[in-house]
Write a protein that holds these residues in place. Structure first.
Motif, short mmCIF file in Angstrom:
data_model
loop_
_atom_site.label_atom_id
_atom_site.label_comp_id
_atom_site.label_asym_id
_atom_site.label_seq_id
_atom_site.Cartn_x
_atom_site.Cartn_y
_atom_site.Cartn_z
N THR A 59 0.83 -1.17 -0.12
CA THR A 59 -0.09 0.06 -0.19
C THR A 59 0.82 0.94 0.07
OG1 THR A 59 -1.73 -1.21 1.27
CG2 THR A 59 -1.95 1.17 1.25
N VAL A 62 2.45 1.74 -3.57
CA VAL A 62 1.29 2.38 -4.45
C VAL A 62 1.31 3.70 -4.37
CG1 VAL A 62 -1.16 2.31 -5.14
CG2 VAL A 62 -0.01 0.26 -4.88
N THR A 67 1.31 6.36 -10.00
CA THR A 67 0.87 6.18 -11.23
C THR A 67 -0.51 5.64 -11.25
OG1 THR A 67 2.14 4.22 -11.16
CG2 THR A 67 3.46 5.82 -12.02
N VAL A 70 -0.33 -0.03 -11.18
CA VAL A 70 0.67 -0.51 -10.29
C VAL A 70 0.73 -1.81 -10.50
CG1 VAL A 70 1.98 -0.78 -8.35
CG2 VAL A 70 0.85 1.38 -8.76
N ARG A 146 -5.52 -1.18 -10.65
CA ARG A 146 -5.80 0.44 -11.06
C ARG A 146 -5.51 0.95 -9.68
NH1 ARG A 146 -8.83 2.24 -15.47
NH2 ARG A 146 -9.39 -0.15 -16.09
N THR A 147 -4.93 2.23 -9.87
CA THR A 147 -4.74 2.97 -8.40
C THR A 147 -5.83 3.38 -7.89
OG1 THR A 147 -2.28 3.18 -9.05
CG2 THR A 147 -3.32 4.45 -7.43
N GLU A 148 -6.60 3.86 -8.53
CA GLU A 148 -8.20 4.58 -8.24
C GLU A 148 -8.66 3.48 -7.34
OE1 GLU A 148 -12.39 6.23 -10.18
OE2 GLU A 148 -10.58 5.77 -11.42
N THR A 151 -6.82 2.34 -4.12
CA THR A 151 -6.83 3.20 -2.99
C THR A 151 -8.08 3.44 -2.40
OG1 THR A 151 -4.98 4.36 -4.28
CG2 THR A 151 -6.02 5.69 -2.40
N GLY A 155 -6.64 -0.32 0.08
CA GLY A 155 -5.28 -1.17 -0.21
C GLY A 155 -5.01 -2.54 0.67
#
Length: 271
Positions: A59, A62, A67, A70, A146-148, A151, A155
């Motif tokens: 976590t 990321v 980005t 990840v 997908r980071t969105e 998060t 995480g």
């Protein structure tokens, strides 16, 4: 993104194989990992921790990467040439896809990891807006997120740690409406480290994580069913249950029962 602890030699061998910028979060290694990596691979972003944070290291990684996507690998795994870029293209083409689980080839013989056969045959089927069979679990060393989405669901958490940390994240992604899919046209190579913990300890750790995840997310009747499975697992299950007990208060503080449609998938997979 790589999280590691006391596997300096594995890292020094695997890091040159990565095609994208690498964030290494070191879980308080005592084998001079940080200095060795900084000397041999100054291009790697190294985040040294002063304690072992378990899966939370990912976590933190990321967040440091910053980005839109990840890729996770372990210190003994890497994405096949060109496949990380291919995975990102697939993620961009499927906007609801929160996590892509890649095919895993194990060792020099490149044998297909049995878990991939299970994921390919997922009884959850393939949803029309996803690129492969739907999942409610994955293998962290071969996942692109997908980071969105990652998060938004928090995480990896400090309760479950390692191993077996993937289930709670997968369930929360699904509950939030994100898709998880197995895509066998994207490959990760995994050469298991000789420094892994014994299989019996790992099995106990997985049962520990299953118990904690159930306490955090399952309805009570499903928690009871998971406890029955733990008992039937024999010694690894009992060891896992014992390991879970100190973390039960933290798990209950984080309890949030999953929507019924997600639990229906959990039950189908368990059956």
């Amino acid at each position: 993104m790589v999280a590691s602890r006391n596997r300096r030699d594995d890292l020094l061998a695997s890091l040159p194989r990565h095609e994208a910028p690498v964030v290494l979060v070191d879980n308080a290694s005592t084998d001079d990992t940080v200095a060795a990596v900084r000397a041999a691979h100054p291009e790697v972003t190294v985040v040294p921790l002063d304690r072992n944070a378990g899966a939370v290291a990912r976590t933190l990684g990321v967040a440091r990467a910053g980005t839109p996507f990840v890729a996770f690998t372990d210190d003994d795994s890497w994405w096949a040439p060109g496949d990380l870029a291919r995975g990102v293209e697939i993620m961009r083409a499927h906007p609801r896809l929160g996590l892509l689980a890649a095919r895993i080839l194990v060792g020099a013989a490149e044998e297909l990891d049995p878990v991939c056969t299970e994921m390919a045959g997922s009884p959850l089927g393939t949803e029309p807006d996803l690129p492969g069979p739907s999942l409610l679990g994955f293998v962290a060393c071969a996942a692109l997120v997908r980071t969105e989405a990652f998060t938004a669901v928090g995480g990896f958490d400090p309760v479950v740690r390692f191993p077996g940390e993937e289930e709670r994240l997968a369930l929360d992604l699904a509950a939030a409406g994100w898709g998880l899919a197995y895509v066998d046209e994207v490959t990760v190579h995994h050469h298991p480290s000789p420094h892994r913990e014994p299989s019996t300890a790992r099995q106990a750790g997985i049962w520990r994580s299953r118990v904690l995840t159930a306490l955090m997310r399952y309805p009570l009747r499903d928690v009871a069913g998971q406890l029955v499975r733990v008992v039937r697992a024999g010694r690894p299950g009992w060891r896992g249950l014992a390991g879970a007990l100190p973390r039960v208060p933290a798990a209950l503080r984080s309890r949030r029962v999953l929507p019924e449609h997600v639990m229906a998938g959990v039950r189908e997979l368990a059956a």
